[in-house]
Write a protein that holds these residues in place. Sequence first.
Motif, PDB file in Angstrom:
ATOM      1  N   GLY A  59       0.825  -1.200   0.000  1.00 59.55           N
ATOM      2  CA  GLY A  59       0.000   0.000   0.000  1.00 59.55           C
ATOM      3  C   GLY A  59       0.855   1.244   0.000  1.00 59.55           C
ATOM      4  N   GLU A  60       0.451   2.225  -0.799  1.00 51.82           N
ATOM      5  CA  GLU A  60       1.201   3.460  -0.998  1.00 51.82           C
ATOM      6  C   GLU A  60       2.660   3.114  -1.282  1.00 51.82           C
ATOM      7  OE1 GLU A  60       0.199   5.841   2.414  1.00 51.82           O
ATOM      8  OE2 GLU A  60      -1.735   6.339   1.567  1.00 51.82           O
ATOM      9  N   ALA A  61       3.603   3.628  -0.492  1.00 54.93           N
ATOM     10  CA  ALA A  61       5.024   3.324  -0.726  1.00 54.93           C
ATOM     11  C   ALA A  61       5.632   2.555   0.438  1.00 54.93           C
ATOM     12  CB  ALA A  61       5.789   4.619  -0.953  1.00 54.93           C
ATOM     13  N   LYS A  62       4.798   2.003   1.303  1.00 56.80           N
ATOM     14  CA  LYS A  62       5.295   1.313   2.501  1.00 56.80           C
ATOM     15  C   LYS A  62       6.288   0.221   2.151  1.00 56.80           C
ATOM     16  CE  LYS A  62       1.285   1.924   5.466  1.00 56.80           C
ATOM     17  NZ  LYS A  62       0.146   1.247   6.073  1.00 56.80           N
ATOM     18  N   GLY A  63       7.387   0.213   2.904  1.00 56.44           N
ATOM     19  CA  GLY A  63       8.378  -0.834   2.757  1.00 56.44           C
ATOM     20  C   GLY A  63       9.403  -0.624   1.656  1.00 56.44           C
ATOM     21  N   ILE A  64       9.247   0.443   0.858  1.00 56.79           N
ATOM     22  CA  ILE A  64      10.182   0.701  -0.236  1.00 56.79           C
ATOM     23  C   ILE A  64      10.773   2.098  -0.090  1.00 56.79           C
ATOM     24  CG2 ILE A  64      10.456   1.010  -2.724  1.00 56.79           C
ATOM     25  CD1 ILE A  64       8.189  -1.001  -3.101  1.00 56.79           C
ATOM     26  N   ILE A  65      12.096   2.156   0.008  1.00 54.93           N
ATOM     27  CA  ILE A  65      12.800   3.435   0.004  1.00 54.93           C
ATOM     28  C   ILE A  65      13.351   3.634  -1.398  1.00 54.93           C
ATOM     29  CG2 ILE A  65      14.756   4.762   0.887  1.00 54.93           C
ATOM     30  CD1 ILE A  65      14.539   3.153   3.482  1.00 54.93           C
ATOM     31  N   ALA A  66      13.089   4.806  -1.969  1.00 52.88           N
ATOM     32  CA  ALA A  66      13.636   5.177  -3.273  1.00 52.88           C
ATOM     33  C   ALA A  66      14.558   6.375  -3.074  1.00 52.88           C
ATOM     34  CB  ALA A  66      12.514   5.531  -4.237  1.00 52.88           C
ATOM     35  N   ASN A  67      15.783   6.254  -3.537  1.00 59.31           N
ATOM     36  CA  ASN A  67      16.762   7.339  -3.427  1.00 59.31           C
ATOM     37  C   ASN A  67      17.322   7.687  -4.798  1.00 59.31           C
ATOM     38  OD1 ASN A  67      16.837   7.499  -0.538  1.00 59.31           O
ATOM     39  ND2 ASN A  67      18.147   5.697  -0.520  1.00 59.31           N
ATOM     40  N   PHE A  68      17.433   8.985  -5.077  1.00 64.94           N
ATOM     41  CA  PHE A  68      18.203   9.449  -6.218  1.00 64.94           C
ATOM     42  C   PHE A  68      19.551   9.881  -5.675  1.00 64.94           C
ATOM     43  CE2 PHE A  68      14.033  10.042  -8.167  1.00 64.94           C
ATOM     44  CZ  PHE A  68      14.272   9.552  -9.434  1.00 64.94           C
ATOM     45  N   LYS A  69      20.618   9.373  -6.293  1.00 65.88           N
ATOM     46  CA  LYS A  69      21.967   9.695  -5.847  1.00 65.88           C
ATOM     47  C   LYS A  69      22.788  10.224  -7.011  1.00 65.88           C
ATOM     48  CE  LYS A  69      22.262   6.082  -2.323  1.00 65.88           C
ATOM     49  NZ  LYS A  69      23.052   4.925  -1.871  1.00 65.88           N
ATOM     50  N   GLU A  70      23.680  11.158  -6.681  1.00 60.99           N
ATOM     51  CA  GLU A  70      24.662  11.579  -7.662  1.00 60.99           C
ATOM     52  C   GLU A  70      25.674  10.456  -7.829  1.00 60.99           C
ATOM     53  OE1 GLU A  70      26.122  15.257  -6.026  1.00 60.99           O
ATOM     54  OE2 GLU A  70      24.659  16.385  -7.200  1.00 60.99           O
ATOM     55  N   LEU A  71      26.488  10.519  -8.859  1.00 63.91           N
ATOM     56  CA  LEU A  71      27.464   9.457  -9.102  1.00 63.91           C
ATOM     57  C   LEU A  71      28.436   9.296  -7.940  1.00 63.91           C
ATOM     58  CD1 LEU A  71      28.262   9.863 -12.900  1.00 63.91           C
ATOM     59  CD2 LEU A  71      26.746   8.238 -11.782  1.00 63.91           C
ATOM     60  N   ALA A  72      28.705  10.397  -7.214  1.00 64.62           N
ATOM     61  CA  ALA A  72      29.606  10.335  -6.060  1.00 64.62           C
ATOM     62  C   ALA A  72      28.940   9.657  -4.867  1.00 64.62           C
ATOM     63  CB  ALA A  72      30.060  11.736  -5.670  1.00 64.62           C
ATOM     64  N   GLY A  73      27.636   9.403  -4.944  1.00 70.45           N
ATOM     65  CA  GLY A  73      26.932   8.684  -3.890  1.00 70.45           C
ATOM     66  C   GLY A  73      26.067   9.541  -2.988  1.00 70.45           C
ATOM     67  N   GLU A  74      26.094  10.870  -3.159  1.00 68.21           N
ATOM     68  CA  GLU A  74      25.287  11.766  -2.316  1.00 68.21           C
ATOM     69  C   GLU A  74      23.808  11.665  -2.699  1.00 68.21           C
ATOM     70  OE1 GLU A  74      24.674  16.526  -1.472  1.00 68.21           O
ATOM     71  OE2 GLU A  74      26.528  15.841  -2.377  1.00 68.21           O
ATOM     72  N   VAL A  75      22.941  11.456  -1.701  1.00 70.77           N
ATOM     73  CA  VAL A  75      21.499  11.383  -1.938  1.00 70.77           C
ATOM     74  C   VAL A  75      20.979  12.788  -2.198  1.00 70.77           C
ATOM     75  CG1 VAL A  75      19.258  10.795  -0.949  1.00 70.77           C
ATOM     76  CG2 VAL A  75      21.229   9.323  -0.508  1.00 70.77           C
ATOM     77  N   ILE A  76      20.295  12.972  -3.345  1.00 70.61           N
ATOM     78  CA  ILE A  76      19.735  14.279  -3.665  1.00 70.61           C
ATOM     79  C   ILE A  76      18.224  14.330  -3.445  1.00 70.61           C
ATOM     80  CG2 ILE A  76      21.575  14.933  -5.252  1.00 70.61           C
ATOM     81  CD1 ILE A  76      19.645  14.204  -7.561  1.00 70.61           C
ATOM     82  N   ALA A  77      17.583  13.163  -3.394  1.00 70.78           N
ATOM     83  CA  ALA A  77      16.142  13.110  -3.132  1.00 70.78           C
ATOM     84  C   ALA A  77      15.782  11.705  -2.656  1.00 70.78           C
ATOM     85  CB  ALA A  77      15.348  13.457  -4.385  1.00 70.78           C
ATOM     86  N   SER A  78      14.830  11.629  -1.724  1.00 73.41           N
ATOM     87  CA  SER A  78      14.397  10.345  -1.181  1.00 73.41           C
ATOM     88  C   SER A  78      12.921  10.412  -0.832  1.00 73.41           C
ATOM     89  CB  SER A  78      15.212  10.001   0.065  1.00 73.41           C
ATOM     90  OG  SER A  78      14.799   8.752   0.588  1.00 73.41           O
ATOM     91  N   ASN A  79      12.265   9.272  -0.846  1.00 75.43           N
ATOM     92  CA  ASN A  79      10.858   9.218  -0.450  1.00 75.43           C
ATOM     93  C   ASN A  79      10.686   8.812   1.010  1.00 75.43           C
ATOM     94  OD1 ASN A  79      11.499   6.409  -0.698  1.00 75.43           O
ATOM     95  ND2 ASN A  79       9.315   5.975  -0.959  1.00 75.43           N
ATOM     96  N   TYR A  80      11.796   8.656   1.732  1.00 70.28           N
ATOM     97  CA  TYR A  80      11.725   8.187   3.122  1.00 70.28           C
ATOM     98  C   TYR A  80      12.342   9.224   4.052  1.00 70.28           C
ATOM     99  CZ  TYR A  80      12.459   5.306   7.258  1.00 70.28           C
ATOM    100  OH  TYR A  80      12.455   4.816   8.532  1.00 70.28           O
ATOM    101  N   ASP A  81      11.607   9.567   5.107  1.00 72.16           N
ATOM    102  CA  ASP A  81      12.099  10.478   6.144  1.00 72.16           C
ATOM    103  C   ASP A  81      12.439   9.639   7.368  1.00 72.16           C
ATOM    104  OD1 ASP A  81      12.523  12.332   8.170  1.00 72.16           O
ATOM    105  OD2 ASP A  81      10.811  13.577   7.626  1.00 72.16           O
ATOM    106  N   ALA A  82      13.731   9.467   7.624  1.00 68.98           N
ATOM    107  CA  ALA A  82      14.184   8.630   8.743  1.00 68.98           C
ATOM    108  C   ALA A  82      13.784   9.223  10.093  1.00 68.98           C
ATOM    109  CB  ALA A  82      15.701   8.449   8.683  1.00 68.98           C
ATOM    110  N   GLY A  83      13.684  10.545  10.182  1.00 64.02           N
ATOM    111  CA  GLY A  83      13.305  11.200  11.441  1.00 64.02           C
ATOM    112  C   GLY A  83      11.892  10.863  11.878  1.00 64.02           C
ATOM    113  N   THR A  84      10.987  10.763  10.927  1.00 58.97           N
ATOM    114  CA  THR A  84       9.590  10.472  11.251  1.00 58.97           C
ATOM    115  C   THR A  84       9.203   9.036  10.896  1.00 58.97           C
ATOM    116  OG1 THR A  84       8.832  11.231   9.087  1.00 58.97           O
ATOM    117  CG2 THR A  84       8.920  12.877  10.864  1.00 58.97           C
ATOM    118  N   ASN A  85      10.132   8.311  10.255  1.00 56.64           N
ATOM    119  CA  ASN A  85       9.878   6.943   9.805  1.00 56.64           C
ATOM    120  C   ASN A  85       8.687   6.891   8.847  1.00 56.64           C
ATOM    121  OD1 ASN A  85      10.629   4.233   9.742  1.00 56.64           O
ATOM    122  ND2 ASN A  85       9.107   3.679  11.279  1.00 56.64           N
ATOM    123  N   LYS A  86       8.587   7.910   7.974  1.00 58.17           N
ATOM    124  CA  LYS A  86       7.458   8.027   7.062  1.00 58.17           C
ATOM    125  C   LYS A  86       7.903   7.835   5.614  1.00 58.17           C
ATOM    126  CE  LYS A  86       3.574  10.841   5.802  1.00 58.17           C
ATOM    127  NZ  LYS A  86       2.745  11.974   6.023  1.00 58.17           N
TER     128      LYS A  86
END
Length: 150
Positions: free
Chosen positions: A84-111
């Motif tokens: 349901g919705e996006a539960k259980g799946i984290i999607a991250n966009f990363k630059e080639l150097a490995g830095e995350v530029i966007a994510s669908n998961y907020d670790a602070g709120t676990n959302k």
Amino acid sequence: MKIFLFLCSMFAFTFFATSDAAAQCNLDSMAQVKILQKLNQDGYRLSKSYRVQRTCRGCNNFRNYTVIMTKGNTYTLRILSSEGEAKGIIANFKELAGEVIASNYDAGTNKFYTTITFQCNKTAPYYLNFLPKNSKSSCGMAFLAFKRTK
């Protein structure tokens, strides 16, 4: 619009008809069609859809992808999980150097968020990584779309 709906329906049918893993994933094809319709209504053009599934039976890895994005475009990624919705799946966009530029998961709120939207500031290849989070069975689909904004 009728052609777009037909293509969406055909895409959903093809997804479920061609893969045993997809059949086990139990995603509602109407939900997929609604996501594609919403992207179209919001002025986005579908770039690519991705199957989000484990790379092997019993392992805890999802497939990763390389995406070339263009400066001046706004990108959106819509995630649809079998839970349901996006539960259980984290999607991250990363630059080639490995830095995350966007994510669908907020670790602070676990959302989990079903949508990531961001402005691309540099034409370059990026990594799109999918990771399971607190789930043994998550699988799903993700739809990457764009619109020209600059």
